[in-house]
Design a protein around this motif. Structure first.
Motif, PDB file in Angstrom:
ATOM      1  N   ASN A 113       0.807  -1.229   0.000  1.00 47.57           N
ATOM      2  CA  ASN A 113       0.000   0.000   0.000  1.00 47.57           C
ATOM      3  C   ASN A 113       0.830   1.265   0.000  1.00 47.57           C
ATOM      4  OD1 ASN A 113      -2.698   0.359  -0.361  1.00 47.57           O
ATOM      5  ND2 ASN A 113      -3.207   0.592   1.791  1.00 47.57           N
ATOM      6  N   ARG A 114       2.053   1.200  -0.540  1.00 55.77           N
ATOM      7  CA  ARG A 114       2.910   2.375  -0.632  1.00 55.77           C
ATOM      8  C   ARG A 114       3.630   2.366  -1.973  1.00 55.77           C
ATOM      9  NH1 ARG A 114       5.097   1.273   5.158  1.00 55.77           N
ATOM     10  NH2 ARG A 114       3.998   2.781   6.441  1.00 55.77           N
ATOM     11  N   THR A 115       4.018   3.537  -2.445  1.00 52.07           N
ATOM     12  CA  THR A 115       4.868   3.613  -3.627  1.00 52.07           C
ATOM     13  C   THR A 115       6.289   3.188  -3.241  1.00 52.07           C
ATOM     14  OG1 THR A 115       5.556   5.888  -3.213  1.00 52.07           O
ATOM     15  CG2 THR A 115       3.523   5.572  -4.499  1.00 52.07           C
ATOM     16  N   THR A 116       7.145   3.051  -4.228  1.00 53.45           N
ATOM     17  CA  THR A 116       8.537   2.706  -3.952  1.00 53.45           C
ATOM     18  C   THR A 116       9.191   3.757  -3.071  1.00 53.45           C
ATOM     19  OG1 THR A 116       8.725   1.517  -6.043  1.00 53.45           O
ATOM     20  CG2 THR A 116      10.781   2.251  -5.032  1.00 53.45           C
ATOM     21  N   GLN A 117       8.993   5.026  -3.404  1.00 48.83           N
ATOM     22  CA  GLN A 117       9.585   6.105  -2.624  1.00 48.83           C
ATOM     23  C   GLN A 117       9.040   6.132  -1.201  1.00 48.83           C
ATOM     24  OE1 GLN A 117      12.110   8.053  -3.223  1.00 48.83           O
ATOM     25  NE2 GLN A 117      11.889   9.180  -1.313  1.00 48.83           N
ATOM     26  N   GLU A 118       7.735   5.977  -1.050  1.00 47.60           N
ATOM     27  CA  GLU A 118       7.132   5.959   0.287  1.00 47.60           C
ATOM     28  C   GLU A 118       7.653   4.781   1.112  1.00 47.60           C
ATOM     29  OE1 GLU A 118       2.829   8.009  -0.918  1.00 47.60           O
ATOM     30  OE2 GLU A 118       3.079   5.832  -0.897  1.00 47.60           O
ATOM     31  N   SER A 119       7.864   3.644   0.440  1.00 48.53           N
ATOM     32  CA  SER A 119       8.387   2.462   1.118  1.00 48.53           C
ATOM     33  C   SER A 119       9.795   2.726   1.646  1.00 48.53           C
ATOM     34  CB  SER A 119       8.405   1.269   0.161  1.00 48.53           C
ATOM     35  OG  SER A 119       7.111   0.975  -0.310  1.00 48.53           O
ATOM     36  N   LEU A 120      10.628   3.348   0.825  1.00 46.90           N
ATOM     37  CA  LEU A 120      12.000   3.659   1.237  1.00 46.90           C
ATOM     38  C   LEU A 120      12.011   4.624   2.415  1.00 46.90           C
ATOM     39  CD1 LEU A 120      13.686   4.020  -2.256  1.00 46.90           C
ATOM     40  CD2 LEU A 120      14.277   2.319  -0.518  1.00 46.90           C
ATOM     41  N   GLU A 121      11.167   5.635   2.346  1.00 43.85           N
ATOM     42  CA  GLU A 121      11.110   6.616   3.428  1.00 43.85           C
ATOM     43  C   GLU A 121      10.681   5.960   4.735  1.00 43.85           C
ATOM     44  OE1 GLU A 121       8.485   9.572   1.880  1.00 43.85           O
ATOM     45  OE2 GLU A 121       9.993  10.431   0.512  1.00 43.85           O
ATOM     46  N   ALA A 122       9.760   4.998   4.655  1.00 38.51           N
ATOM     47  CA  ALA A 122       9.300   4.311   5.864  1.00 38.51           C
ATOM     48  C   ALA A 122      10.375   3.372   6.419  1.00 38.51           C
ATOM     49  CB  ALA A 122       8.026   3.520   5.561  1.00 38.51           C
ATOM     50  N   LEU A 123      11.175   2.781   5.533  1.00 36.99           N
ATOM     51  CA  LEU A 123      12.189   1.826   5.971  1.00 36.99           C
ATOM     52  C   LEU A 123      13.474   2.484   6.467  1.00 36.99           C
ATOM     53  CD1 LEU A 123      11.921  -1.017   3.302  1.00 36.99           C
ATOM     54  CD2 LEU A 123      11.391  -1.183   5.746  1.00 36.99           C
TER      55      LEU A 123
END
Length: 300
Positions: A113-123
């Motif tokens: 439920n996230r874009t690639t960029q959003e996923s990176l920011e969360a990780l």
């Protein structure tokens, strides 16, 4: 003339990637017996389980118990998709944690439920916290070749994502042909590019066998200098969020190929097949890998 590596590290992913999409519930004791048999075959790096919501991946609901009860031999990974998963993994005693992001935005959105960029920011803060605690971090790069929704991925985007993970502190990159659509030329070219542009990082190839090209892709990656491979005993596997993806390349078939090439793995093919025989009655589809068929027929 290419020079093949003299020694290869096999990372067994059957207990997690192999079983996560299994429709028949596999009991905890059967998983533990499978894990122990694989360890007895010489496997010293293994992906045990994942700390994900049982609502979405019910097969992994016993993750804390698997981590606590499995014999601790070598490096054992667990998959944690987010901060909560990482927290639960640490509570269970995990020492090596894998995170994942797909190159494809659509795959990420359907998966977490996230874009690639959003996923990176969360990780980013998750990886930072794990490294502060001395945890080995493996970054799994999904859809590195093709996406079931977006088609062929741009190799430059794969390299850029890998570099982001390295900058965030990842110790290893596992680069995956998630839907098993890559061909040997694509395998060679991408891994050669990654070796050249990201030297010094542990780099692992992860192939699925959807179109029966996983062994050929493995050999192509060998030619590019890759000396670490994710494999799954019995060719078990599949992804709930990648329609059409079948199992991973079979551990026993990869080890057999490497044995015939004179490449050292430290893994016993026959004992891997014995491990497969333990799990075979508990999965929903017949296991028909090349070396396992020979084993069942008494020809191994």
């Amino acid at each position: 003339m290419f020079i093949l590596p003299e020694k290869i590290k096999i990372i067994e992913v059957g207990p997690r990637d192999g079983l996560q999409n299994e429709s028949r519930h596999v009991q905890e004791d059967d998983k533990l017996a499978f894990i122990e048999a694989l360890q007895n075959a010489g496997i010293s790096e293994m992906e045990l389980t994942s700390f994900v919501s049982p609502k979405w991946v019910p097969q992994m609901a016993d993750a804390p118990t698997i981590v606590k009860k499995a014999k601790h031999i070598g490096r054992q990974f667990v998959l944690a998709p987010n901060a909560k998963g990482a927290e639960l993994a640490l509570e269970a005693g995990a020492q090596s944690i894998a995170v994942f992001v797909g190159v494809s935005n659509t795959f990420n959105q359907k998966n977490i439920n996230r874009t690639t960029q959003e996923s990176l920011e969360a990780l980013d803060p998750v990886i930072s916290t794990l490294k502060d605690k001395g945890i080995f971090v493996r970054a799994c790069i999904s859809t590195a070749f093709y996406c079931p929704y977006e088609g062929k991925m741009d190799p430059d985007a794969v390299v850029a994502l890998c570099k982001r993970f390295v900058a965030m502190g990842a110790d290893e990159l596992s680069v995956a042909d998630t839907i098993g659509r890559a061909n040997p030329q694509e395998s060679y070219e991408l891994f050669k590019k990654l070796k050249e542009e990201i030297p010094g990082i542990l780099l692992t190839a992860h192939f699925h066998d959807t179109r029966k090209m996983a062994l050929a892709n493995t050999f192509a990656a060998l030619q590019a200098g890759i000396d670490r491979f994710d494999t799954s005993a019995g060719g078990l596997g599949g992804c709930p969020f990648a329609p059409g993806a079948t199992g991973n390349v079979a551990t026993e078939d990869v080890v057999n190929m490497l044995d015939t090439l004179g490449i050292e793995t430290g893994v016993d093919v026959k004992k891997v097949c014995e491990a497969v025989a333990l799990i075979a009655p508990h999965v929903s589809r017949p296991i028909e890998t090349g070396m396992y068929r020979l084993f069942v027929n008494g020809q191994l």
